[in-house]
Design an enzyme around this catalytic site. Structure first.
Site, PDB file in Angstrom:
ATOM      1  N   ASP A 214       0.760  -1.381  -0.258  1.00 46.48           N
ATOM      2  CA  ASP A 214       0.046  -0.039  -0.026  1.00 46.48           C
ATOM      3  C   ASP A 214       0.843   0.921   0.113  1.00 46.48           C
ATOM      4  OD1 ASP A 214      -2.300   1.661   0.741  1.00 46.48           O
ATOM      5  OD2 ASP A 214      -3.257  -0.292   0.755  1.00 46.48           O
ATOM      6  N   HIS A 245      -3.865   5.644   3.481  1.00 44.58           N
ATOM      7  CA  HIS A 245      -4.534   4.593   3.042  1.00 44.58           C
ATOM      8  C   HIS A 245      -3.994   3.207   3.677  1.00 44.58           C
ATOM      9  CE1 HIS A 245      -6.123   1.556  -0.131  1.00 44.58           C
ATOM     10  NE2 HIS A 245      -7.110   2.485  -0.251  1.00 44.58           N
ATOM     11  N   SER A 410     -11.667  -1.573  -0.582  1.00 46.62           N
ATOM     12  CA  SER A 410     -10.155  -1.313  -0.206  1.00 46.62           C
ATOM     13  C   SER A 410     -10.294  -1.636   1.374  1.00 46.62           C
ATOM     14  CB  SER A 410      -9.370  -0.352  -0.628  1.00 46.62           C
ATOM     15  OG  SER A 410     -10.353   1.055  -0.156  1.00 46.62           O
TER      16      SER A 410
END
Length: 901
Positions: A214, A245, A410
């Site tokens: 990520d 994120h 996600s």
């Protein structure tokens, strides 16, 4: 654990020969893939599978960079020696190996990125001919911008809509990312799924290595106590997360406080593969994947995705990862509620693909839907996602501290990755845990959601405790997904349950996935056996089977083709039986040399049969000539849809033409799919052939046969789209991941090919490009980037409208309104008993992708005309009726549409 690159080398050649790549020139087709049922399955003629595709355009590569993939892992010195020796005898003098400064640089690798500054076909052939080089994949780099080749400033966006336009709307489609982070869109999920029950039993993820690919993680984040390693694979000199994120994803998996993750004691390995600008390259992933294999990761989460399942180096490496027992969990995509929007790698058989639901157990609107489109046009897609879980309003770790709530697949992906990590830590014999056995436990224990079909929910909602029970009593075995075929069970078995089968119809193909928990490789013993249940009328159906010659890694396909026997041509009822499959795998720990494990699985089959419908009620959908991204750049049909440059949803009646299909079924029509050339169907069985948004070309034999079929009573409806070579040059885009400019393979439709097909009747579409609102037969309509009719028989019916010249707007940024644009034509062929032809210049009004106003009423009217020779008065007496065009007012598109064997 030994690397299994030997298997990769052997089996990729066997299973994935000639597959086009994200980093290659689009326009090449795959010869076979491990989970695509052969196009010959159920075809009514021989040699149909010998057809090859030919594209008119190719990708424009503006810089000479190539990924060179080797047959094994070699040191940097050896790799350089192989490349140098391969190029020494060629004309290439100016070349270099692009340096890759990352943690994998000190270890053997199976690829290099090579820059060749001079164009030399001989040099590429020399590379490809080297005995240690398996494949050479061309790459590109940005070229200087012209005034119309403006670039968008996003690569792998956190959200689909993050592709933003600059100052000029028509200044190219801009930057596009073929693989991107799936945006987390704005209660502690671990406790909701009862992870605390396993915690109280002493299971907290200890001893399990989990990799998070990520945006990175800050070094001293207070939520994590066992971050084993942080690595950076980007061109930025930082390990920290500048977006939040990656931190959120890691927190859902392993946070130890505030917003608790599932496996707080797991060993976290953070792979920073995205920059703060959300940019990533395939080569970064390849290096990071190699490092994950080297470090013996157990679980790997990918909250990323994209439509390119033909990025060959990436897909190959995912296979190699799972072959090394890395359990990969990936988000299925945020492109719902449209069907045919699955993202890669979550759509692969060896990967656990995760969809999203809210806390009321509703499928999240954003969650991508199946089917997979790898198998089109000749086969049928697989069931995906595999499983769904909470992905809306989930709480996870903030970038520096605290918690926040996010939504998206996600988010759902690390929920499952965390659950998988926790589950793996509960198993005493870790050798039993592999990508297949874990997926088997998850899908066997999932709770099916009511009122939701299998292409939305897969096998159902994650049930952590039931999965724990299944996994801890697990014995190595094979299983099937789906585990049964019931064409009478609605809505779960949609679309199969939406239409009964009948004698003479195209075979119904069900693509079943074989999961092999016994080993990374396996095979089907002998061949699957169809056993009809005679008391349940099983002899009324014929079942043909095709299957993977090798199950690797951990999986393969079983394609079931179901047809109605001639004896049931007038019969109505339910028929049942089962297919028996035996799978064998080498026994890894068997003391006896050559020992193997076997597992026999039964696939129940149940179908509804009706008498063969009349010809007038049968519509044949031409799937064979519908192409989509990948393997090539097929641009969107509506040029106003700025955020989605690709036509990638499959153009199938069960994907982006789903609403049209449902409408036709509600009107009493039976819709079948032709996944083969026009030479491969019996036209006497059908009232209407429906061609919508066709991109493929036509063999001369197809054109000849269609003319004969229409003379004998078959009718034809064509929904076209725009095609203009000047506009096509305008809508090129720059792909950050491949670092190359993409030129369209065709327009919205392949109008030159369609013109070749219909020219015998004195018909042709133009290269005009129009849009606008209008009224037809008291219905509000919108023409979205359609073409006009350039030529039509003088005794036909033509409807014209006043529209804007969108092509002029694209090319010169000027606005003009054009009166009398011919958009609809109806024609009765002159031969006795001959069929009818209807042409319309735009397909967007029946396409779910970007439809603004539907025109299902028009499709109904056209079918009344083609199937029953009833011309609607609202069209024949319309005030918009004009004399048919003769072909002198508007030029025809450039290039021809013949396809040659």
């Amino acid at each position: 654990m030994a690397l299994v690159n030997l298997w990769t080398s052997m089996l990729v050649v066997l299973l994935w020969v000639g597959l086009p790549l994200m980093d290659t020139v689009p326009g090449h087709t795959n010869s076979s893939t491990p989970d695509i049922p052969p196009a010959t399955t159920g075809l009514p003629c021989q040699n149909c599978s010998q057809v090859t595709l030919k594209m008119e355009f190719s990708t424009s590569i503006v810089a000479h960079e190539y990924i060179v993939v080797f047959n094994g892992y070699f040191t940097a010195k050896a790799r350089g020696h192989f490349i140098g020796s391969a190029l020494r005898g060629s004309a290439v003098l100016d070349w270099r190996i692009v340096p890759r400064d990352n943690p994998a640089s000190d270890y053997p690798s199976d690829f290099e990125v090579v820059q060749i500054r001079q164009a030399s076909r001989d040099g590429l052939l020399s590379l490809q001919d080297h005995p240690y080089i398996r494949r050479v994949t061309p790459r590109g780099a940005p070229c200087n911008e012209s005034r119309w080749s403006q670039k968008w400033q996003s690569s792998r966006p956190l959200r689909r809509t993050s592709l933003s336009l600059g100052s000029g709307f028509w200044h190219a489609t801009g930057r596009h990312s073929s693989r991107r982070l799936l945006r987390a869109i704005p209660r502690h999920v671990a406790q909701i799924l009862q992870a605390d029950v396993l915690w109280q039993m002493g299971h907290t993820g200890s001893g399990v290595k989990v990799a998070v690919f990520d945006t990175g993680l800050s070094e001293r984040h207070p939520h994590f106590k066992n971050v084993k390693e942080r690595t950076n694979w980007t061109n930025e000199k930082t390990l920290d997360d500048g977006l939040g994120h990656g931190t959120f994803v890691a927190g859902v998996i392993a946070s130890m406080r505030e917003c608790h993750g599932f496996a707080p004691d797991s060993e976290l390995h953070i792979f920073r593969v995205f920059t703060n600008n959300q940019v990533s390259y395939t080569s970064w992933f390849l290096d990071a994947f190699n490092y994950a294999i080297l470090k013996k990761m157990d679980v790997l989460n990918l909250s990323i995705g994209g439509p390119d399942f033909m990025d060959h180096p990436f897909v190959d490496k995912v296979w190699e990862l799972t072959a090394n027992k890395v359990i990969m969990v990936s988000a299925i995509g945020n492109d719902g509620p449209l069907y045919g929007t699955l993202n890669n790698p979550a759509d692969q058989m060896d990967v656990i693909g995760v969809g999203g639901i809210d806390f009321e157990d509703n499928i999240a609107r954003f969650s991508s839907r199946g089917m997979t489109t790898w198998e089109l046009p000749g086969g049928y897609g697989r069931v995906k996602p595999d499983i769904v879980t909470y992905g809306s309003g989930v709480r996870g770790s903030g970038m520096k501290e605290g918690c926040r709530s996010l939504s998206g697949t996600s988010v759902a992906s690390p929920v499952v990755a965390g659950a998988v990590t926790l589950l793996a830590s509960t198993v005493l014999n870790r050798e039993l845990v592999n990508p297949a056995s874990m997926k088997q436990a998850l899908i066997a224990s999932a709770r099916r959601l009511p009122g939701v079909n299998m292409f939305e929910q897969g096998h159902g909602k994650l049930d952590l405790l039931r999965a724990y029970q299944v996994l801890n009593s697990y014995q190595p075995q094979a299983s099937l997904s789906p585990s049964y075929i019931d064409l009478t069970e609605c809505p779960y078995m949609w679309p199969y349950c939406s239409q009964p089968i009948y004698y003479g119809g195209m075979p119904t193909i069900v693509n079943v996935t074989i999961l092999n928990g016994m080993g990374v490789t396996g095979k089907i013993v002998d061949k699957p056996i169809w056993q009809p249940y005679l008391p349940q009328n099983g002899d009324h159906i014929d079942v043909a089977v095709s299957y993977s010659p090798v199950l690797w890694p951990w999986a393969g396909y079983l394609a079931i083709s179901i047809s109605v026997a001639k004896k049931a041509a007038s019969w109505e009822g339910v028929a049942q039986g089962h297919v028996m499959v035996t799978v064998a795998s080498p026994a890894e720990n068997d003391s006896k040399v050559g020992g193997e494990l076997t597992s026999t699985v039964k696939l129940p089959v149940k179908v509804k049969i009706v008498p063969t419908p009349p010809r007038s009620k049968r519509v044949l959908w031409d799937q064979y000539h519908n192409l989509r991204y990948p393997p090539g750049y097929f641009p969107r049909d509506n040029l106003r849809m700025k955020n989605d440059p690709l036509d990638w949803n499959g153009d199938h009646i069960h994907t982006n033409f789903r609403d049209m299909y449902q409408h036709l079924r509600s009107m009493g029509y039976f819709v079948e799919v032709l996944g083969a050339p026009l030479t491969c169907f019996d036209a006497s069985q059908y009232g209407t052939l429906l061609m919508v948004d066709s991109e493929e070309e036509y063999f001369p034999e197809e054109i000849t046969k269609l003319r004969r079929d229409i003379d004998n009573g078959l009718s034809l409806i064509v929904f076209s789209d725009w095609y203009n070579t000047s506009v096509m040059r305008k809508v090129k885009f720059y792909d950050e991941n491949t670092r190359q400019w993409w030129m369209p393979d065709t327009g919205g439709a392949n109008v030159p090919a369609l013109n070749d097909l219909i020219s015998v009747w004195g018909m042709a579409f133009s290269d005009g490009l129009y849009e606008g609102d209008f009224t037809m037969a008291d219905h509000d309509m919108y023409y979205a980037s359609g073409c006009s009719i350039a030529r039509f028989p003088q005794d036909g019916i033509v409807i014209s409208q006043t529209l804007k010249d969108q092509g002029l707007e694209v090319l010169k940024q000027e606005t003009a309104v054009v009166d009398g644009v011919p958009i609809l034509g109806l024609y009765q062929t002159p031969s006795e008993g001959g069929g009818r032809i209807a042409l319309y210049g735009d397909s967007n009004c029946i396409d779910d992708s970007h439809r603004q106003k539907d025109c299902f009423w028009l499709l109904d009217a056209l079918l009344q005309f083609t199937a029953y020779s009833m011309t609607p008065p609202s069209l024949s007496h319309s005030k918009s009726r004009t004399p048919p065009p003769t072909g002198t007012d508007r030029p025809l598109p450039e290039t021809g549409g013949y396809k040659h064997p």
